[in-house]
Design a protein around this motif. Structure first.
Motif, PDB file in Angstrom:
ATOM      1  N   THR A 126       0.903  -1.175  -0.107  1.00  0.00           N
ATOM      2  CA  THR A 126       0.164  -0.037  -0.029  1.00  0.00           C
ATOM      3  C   THR A 126       0.842   1.087   0.046  1.00  0.00           C
ATOM      4  OG1 THR A 126       0.020  -0.221   2.523  1.00  0.00           O
ATOM      5  CG2 THR A 126      -1.732  -1.130   1.076  1.00  0.00           C
ATOM      6  N   ARG A 127       1.961   1.015   0.363  1.00  0.00           N
ATOM      7  CA  ARG A 127       3.083   2.203   0.183  1.00  0.00           C
ATOM      8  C   ARG A 127       4.573   1.690  -0.233  1.00  0.00           C
ATOM      9  NH1 ARG A 127       1.691   6.819   2.431  1.00  0.00           N
ATOM     10  NH2 ARG A 127      -0.210   7.064   3.621  1.00  0.00           N
ATOM     11  N   VAL A 128       4.894   2.258  -1.317  1.00  0.00           N
ATOM     12  CA  VAL A 128       6.044   1.882  -2.028  1.00  0.00           C
ATOM     13  C   VAL A 128       7.038   3.180  -1.902  1.00  0.00           C
ATOM     14  CG1 VAL A 128       7.135   1.383  -4.233  1.00  0.00           C
ATOM     15  CG2 VAL A 128       4.864   0.505  -3.486  1.00  0.00           C
ATOM     16  N   ALA A 129       8.299   2.971  -1.646  1.00  0.00           N
ATOM     17  CA  ALA A 129       9.563   3.871  -1.772  1.00  0.00           C
ATOM     18  C   ALA A 129      10.460   3.636  -2.890  1.00  0.00           C
ATOM     19  CB  ALA A 129      10.362   4.016  -0.246  1.00  0.00           C
ATOM     20  N   THR A 163       1.757  -2.572   8.077  1.00  0.00           N
ATOM     21  CA  THR A 163       1.694  -1.882   6.905  1.00  0.00           C
ATOM     22  C   THR A 163       2.417  -2.557   5.786  1.00  0.00           C
ATOM     23  OG1 THR A 163       1.513   0.131   8.382  1.00  0.00           O
ATOM     24  CG2 THR A 163       2.212   0.575   5.989  1.00  0.00           C
ATOM     25  N   ARG A 164       1.758  -2.721   4.785  1.00  0.00           N
ATOM     26  CA  ARG A 164       2.344  -3.539   3.461  1.00  0.00           C
ATOM     27  C   ARG A 164       2.976  -2.613   2.739  1.00  0.00           C
ATOM     28  NH1 ARG A 164      -3.171  -4.711   3.000  1.00  0.00           N
ATOM     29  NH2 ARG A 164      -3.175  -3.841   0.806  1.00  0.00           N
ATOM     30  N   THR A 165       4.508  -2.498   3.077  1.00  0.00           N
ATOM     31  CA  THR A 165       5.547  -1.713   2.376  1.00  0.00           C
ATOM     32  C   THR A 165       6.326  -2.260   1.391  1.00  0.00           C
ATOM     33  OG1 THR A 165       6.828  -1.738   4.145  1.00  0.00           O
ATOM     34  CG2 THR A 165       5.376  -0.082   4.141  1.00  0.00           C
ATOM     35  N   ALA A 166       6.975  -1.675   0.414  1.00  0.00           N
ATOM     36  CA  ALA A 166       7.753  -2.156  -0.534  1.00  0.00           C
ATOM     37  C   ALA A 166       8.692  -1.085  -0.687  1.00  0.00           C
ATOM     38  CB  ALA A 166       7.301  -2.688  -1.820  1.00  0.00           C
ATOM     39  N   VAL A 167      10.185  -1.524  -0.891  1.00  0.00           N
ATOM     40  CA  VAL A 167      10.970  -0.490  -1.344  1.00  0.00           C
ATOM     41  C   VAL A 167      11.775  -1.038  -2.518  1.00  0.00           C
ATOM     42  CG1 VAL A 167      13.360   0.360  -0.683  1.00  0.00           C
ATOM     43  CG2 VAL A 167      11.472   0.187   1.061  1.00  0.00           C
ATOM     44  N   VAL A 168      11.869  -0.129  -3.580  1.00  0.00           N
ATOM     45  CA  VAL A 168      12.592  -0.455  -4.805  1.00  0.00           C
ATOM     46  C   VAL A 168      13.941   0.438  -5.125  1.00  0.00           C
ATOM     47  CG1 VAL A 168      12.184  -0.386  -7.315  1.00  0.00           C
ATOM     48  CG2 VAL A 168      10.174  -0.827  -5.851  1.00  0.00           C
ATOM     49  N   VAL A 203       4.851   0.839 -11.556  1.00  0.00           N
ATOM     50  CA  VAL A 203       4.494   0.648 -10.196  1.00  0.00           C
ATOM     51  C   VAL A 203       2.818   0.958 -10.065  1.00  0.00           C
ATOM     52  CG1 VAL A 203       4.687   1.268  -7.709  1.00  0.00           C
ATOM     53  CG2 VAL A 203       6.593   1.054  -9.298  1.00  0.00           C
ATOM     54  N   HIS A 204       2.536   2.038 -10.452  1.00  0.00           N
ATOM     55  CA  HIS A 204       1.028   2.077 -10.350  1.00  0.00           C
ATOM     56  C   HIS A 204       0.289   1.214 -10.873  1.00  0.00           C
ATOM     57  CE1 HIS A 204      -2.234   5.214  -9.838  1.00  0.00           C
ATOM     58  NE2 HIS A 204      -2.588   4.869 -11.241  1.00  0.00           N
ATOM     59  N   THR A 205       0.646   0.448 -11.922  1.00  0.00           N
ATOM     60  CA  THR A 205       0.168  -0.627 -12.724  1.00  0.00           C
ATOM     61  C   THR A 205      -0.199  -1.739 -11.832  1.00  0.00           C
ATOM     62  OG1 THR A 205       0.346   0.174 -14.873  1.00  0.00           O
ATOM     63  CG2 THR A 205      -0.408  -2.015 -14.712  1.00  0.00           C
TER      64      THR A 205
END
Length: 339
Positions: A126-129, A163-168, A203-205
């Motif tokens: 739900t949140r991506v850095a 919190t469902r997070t991902a980092v790229v 990422v949006h997709t």
């Protein structure tokens, strides 16, 4: 005036004078590099590498695992070819990226290399850095970029496990060398901006049907890239853009970035970038420098505390800057400590 007071004032004037002389010297060096140094220099021999993996299906949340596997296999082949060529350093870097634990969304070992690595479950985040690196970041130096992204992910996962997070880690452009004409001009940033915009759209997709909130965390020359990209990101879920260790963005103010995202800025107390003159001039047809300091009041960014660190310390575990960057990613904007 007492003797002690006079000595203190002379000391302050002395420090100010030294700082001014350093700024003038740095400015002279930048201008010399931009105008006098040749635009090409000797480079290491071209390292043989395979073309990027050709995916047989479109990139979707369901095919992420397939893409990761294909890119790891490509990195394995790149390591083999580099080793056969005698380039031990590149072979080791490619081999590390080929580890079964790595999630490579994109990989291209040709030239200085490109890599986009995911930490966490991107499809359900739900949140991506998205981390955008600065000068001298290549496949050969990728390990330090990986370490920065991993430190942020560990901070997010440890502090906010629900919190469902991902980092790229997005090494999606050819970064300039720190000591080069390219590092003083916006050319590489102009080339990178469409690529970054395309990736944010990806990422949006990939996080649809409820796209994740995206934070762009941009370091050094990467802040110039993010500034160039910012006006094109409308509707792609970018909520925040953080500029750390920035030489300037090419814009006079945060408002000139033409984005609805919150603009943040920080600089460590020991960051040498503070001595880079914030000039913006056209010299012999070349634009040199990036203008207004993003941590200065005239720029208008939300300036946050970065602690005593240097230019490479913004993602150091336990640092004030890493804590604040994590809060920005999580949308905890009122918890961010201001400078």
């Amino acid at each position: 005036m007492t003797g002690a007071t006079g000595e203190r004032e002379r000391a302050v004037r002395g420090r100010g004078g030294r700082r001014q002389r350093l700024r003038r010297t740095t400015l002279a060096a930048l201008l010399t590099a931009a105008v006098v140094l040749p635009l090409s220099a000797a480079t290491r021999p071209q390292i043989p590498a395979p073309p990027p993996a050709a995916l047989t299906t479109p990139l979707t949340p369901a095919t992420l695992t397939t893409a990761y596997k294909a890119n790891r296999e490509n990195a394995t082949e790149a390591a083999r070819m580099a080793a056969a060529h005698g380039d031990v350093s590149r072979a080791a870097a490619d081999r590390a990226l080929a580890s079964p634990s790595r999630h490579l969304l994109h990989f291209d070992a040709r030239g200085t290399g490109r890599a986009t690595e995911v930490f966490g479950d991107l499809a359900h985040a739900t949140r991506v850095a998205v981390l955008v690196p600065g000068s001298d970041t290549t496949l050969d130096t990728y390990a330090r970029f990986h370490t920065a992204a991993e430190a942020l992910y560990r901070r997010l996962a440890h502090e906010h496990p629900r919190t469902r997070t991902a980092v790229v880690a997005w090494l999606g452009y050819q970064t300039p060398a720190t000591i080069s004409t390219a590092a003083l001009t916006p050319g590489r940033a102009g080339q990178a901006a469409p690529r970054l915009r395309e990736f944010i759209h990806e990422v949006h997709t990939l996080t649809a049907p409820e796209p994740a909130a995206v934070s762009l965390l941009c370091h050094s020359y990467g802040t110039v890239v993010c500034a160039r990209t910012a006006p094109t990101l409308t509707g792609l879920g970018v909520t925040d853009i953080a500029l750390v260790g920035s030489p300037g963005t090419g814009a006079d103010t945060a408002a000139a970035l033409h984005t609805s995202a919150r603009i943040w800025a920080a600089r460590g107390a020991d960051d040498w970038i503070a001595e880079v003159p914030h000039v913006h001039a056209d010299l012999f047809g070349t634009t040199v420098g990036f203008g207004t300091d993003p941590v200065s009041p005239p720029f208008g960014a939300r300036v946050f505390a970065a602690g005593p660190g240097g230019h490479s310390d913004y993602f150091a575990p336990g640092s004030a800057s890493l804590a604040n960057l994590a809060r920005i990613v999580l949308g905890e904007t009122t918890e961010v400590t201001r400078a």
